[in-house]
Write an enzyme that holds these catalytic residues in place. Structure first.
Site, PDB file in Angstrom:
ATOM      1  N   HIS A 103      35.485  40.466  36.795  1.00  0.00           N
ATOM      2  CA  HIS A 103      34.781  39.216  36.469  1.00  0.00           C
ATOM      3  C   HIS A 103      34.579  38.369  37.713  1.00  0.00           C
ATOM      4  O   HIS A 103      35.169  38.625  38.761  1.00  0.00           O
ATOM      5  CB  HIS A 103      35.574  38.395  35.437  1.00  0.00           C
ATOM      6  N   ASP A 105      34.902  34.165  38.305  1.00  0.00           N
ATOM      7  CA  ASP A 105      35.388  33.007  37.563  1.00  0.00           C
ATOM      8  C   ASP A 105      34.228  32.069  37.233  1.00  0.00           C
ATOM      9  O   ASP A 105      33.352  31.830  38.071  1.00  0.00           O
ATOM     10  CB  ASP A 105      36.428  32.237  38.402  1.00  0.00           C
ATOM     11  N   HIS A 257      36.461  40.194  40.791  1.00  0.00           N
ATOM     12  CA  HIS A 257      37.865  40.549  40.996  1.00  0.00           C
ATOM     13  C   HIS A 257      38.479  40.990  39.678  1.00  0.00           C
ATOM     14  O   HIS A 257      37.931  40.736  38.600  1.00  0.00           O
ATOM     15  CB  HIS A 257      38.652  39.409  41.651  1.00  0.00           C
ATOM     16  N   ARG A 272      46.754  29.116  40.767  1.00  0.00           N
ATOM     17  CA  ARG A 272      45.322  29.211  41.125  1.00  0.00           C
ATOM     18  C   ARG A 272      44.660  27.837  41.143  1.00  0.00           C
ATOM     19  O   ARG A 272      44.794  27.082  40.191  1.00  0.00           O
ATOM     20  CB  ARG A 272      44.597  30.114  40.128  1.00  0.00           C
TER      21      ARG A 272
HETATM   22  C1  SIN Z   1      42.167  35.712  38.163  1.00  0.00           C
HETATM   23  O1  SIN Z   1      41.479  36.477  37.498  1.00  0.00           O
HETATM   24  O2  SIN Z   1      41.727  34.639  38.543  1.00  0.00           O
HETATM   25  C2  SIN Z   1      43.556  36.115  38.545  1.00  0.00           C
HETATM   26  C3  SIN Z   1      43.575  37.244  39.496  1.00  0.00           C
HETATM   27  C4  SIN Z   1      44.971  37.742  39.734  1.00  0.00           C
HETATM   28  O3  SIN Z   1      45.901  37.322  39.046  1.00  0.00           O
HETATM   29  O4  SIN Z   1      45.132  38.572  40.625  1.00  0.00           O
END
Ligand code: SIN
Length: 284
Positions: A103, A105, A257, A272
């Site tokens: 995806h 974000d 990612h 995050r």
């Molecule tokens: C996310 O999808 O923002 C998290 C990625 C992760 O936990 O590596």
């Protein structure tokens, strides 16, 4: 090739995208010169990584704010006392992890997020790596005929099916909140131009894109499945192995990612911060 910019060292991690940045302590205020070299590496490599950083939440926020305004996440649990920091956590007894499908974000926002700054607080001994994929390379590897077709198309993206009330599993997952706020729908060009560099990138993703504008669901499905398969080519990806204190900052407009879920029985906890973006435009 390792590049010494004079202020930092930039070490690419794959032939596709991603570079580790060395020689910088993000707990300290960064000079304009150092930050400008970091930003250039971010534009050149689409995702940059830092190792061995020891940041308080305030320092994490201060580094993120060097890039721009913070987007307070609606759906992820927040770090207590720090609403600007979202928690991406998997406990040993939990089966599913957050972000396990490819995806970008917030593509469901009409002005999608620019970047995220993900800080590893606790990681499994082994496993829990994150994969990144370059949507610049995915674009560049398409035939000219396909690219010319895609330049004319827009796609609908939504948060509803992922974070909304209809997801039964949400009831038992206290990591996701505010399902009633999952009302975001957006329409974006299928190919966008990077707002700073102008470089073209594929801008659809398996998690949030729902259909091509003006096409039926079935027609959309075939094109989107082709694009998802194409863009997940391992030659367009890199894989980051986390250590406590690692940080990844990815350009959310031009990368996908995906967090691997290969560490049953272990905890993984990341902080995050996501940054506000600017409107994205297609090929004129
Ligand atoms: C996310 O999808 O923002 C998290 C990625 C992760 O936990 O590596």
């Amino acid at each position: 090739m390792i590049v010494e910019t004079g202020t930092i060292e930039v070490r690419p991690v794959s032939g596709a995208l991603g570079a580790e940045i060395h020689g910088v302590d993000l707990s300290e205020p960064l000079s304009e010169e150092v930050f400008s070299d970091i930003r250039q590496a971010f534009w050149d490599h689409s995702v940059i990584f830092f190792r061995d950083q020891d940041l308080t939440p305030e320092q994490h926020i201060a580094f993120a704010e060097r890039w721009g305004a913070i987007n307070v996440n609606r759906f992820f649990k927040q770090v207590e006392g720090y609403p600007k920091i979202a928690e991406v956590r998997k406990e040993p007894e939990q089966e599913k992890n957050i972000g396990r499908f490819w995806h970008t974000d917030h593509s469901y926002d009409q002005i999608p997020a620019m970047a995220s700054v993900l800080y590893a607080k606790e990681v499994p001994d082994v496993g829990g790596d994150t994969l990144f994929a370059s949507m610049h390379l995915a674009h560049d590897a398409l035939s000219e005929g396909m690219r010319e077709t895609l330049y004319l198309l827009k796609a609908h993206h939504s948060s509803r099916h992922v974070f909304g009330k209809s997801r039964g599993e949400r009831k038992s997952d206290d990591r996701i909140r505010n399902p009633e706020e999952a009302t975001q729908d957006a329409l974006h060009p299928v190919i966008i131009c990077h707002p700073d560099t102008g470089r073209r990138a594929l801008y659809v993703n398996r998690s949030f894109t729902v259909r091509i504008d003006g096409w039926t669901e079935q027609e959309s499905k075939h094109l989107l499945e082709f694009l998802y398969d194409h863009a997940a080519n391992p030659e367009f990806t890199c894989r980051f192995r986390w250590e406590e204190g690692s940080i990844a900052t990815w350009d959310n407009r031009v990368t996908w990612h995906r967090a691997l879920n290969d560490y049953p029985g272990q905890r993984r906890c990341m902080h995050r911060i996501t940054l506000e973006g600017v409107p994205v435009h297609g090929v004129e």
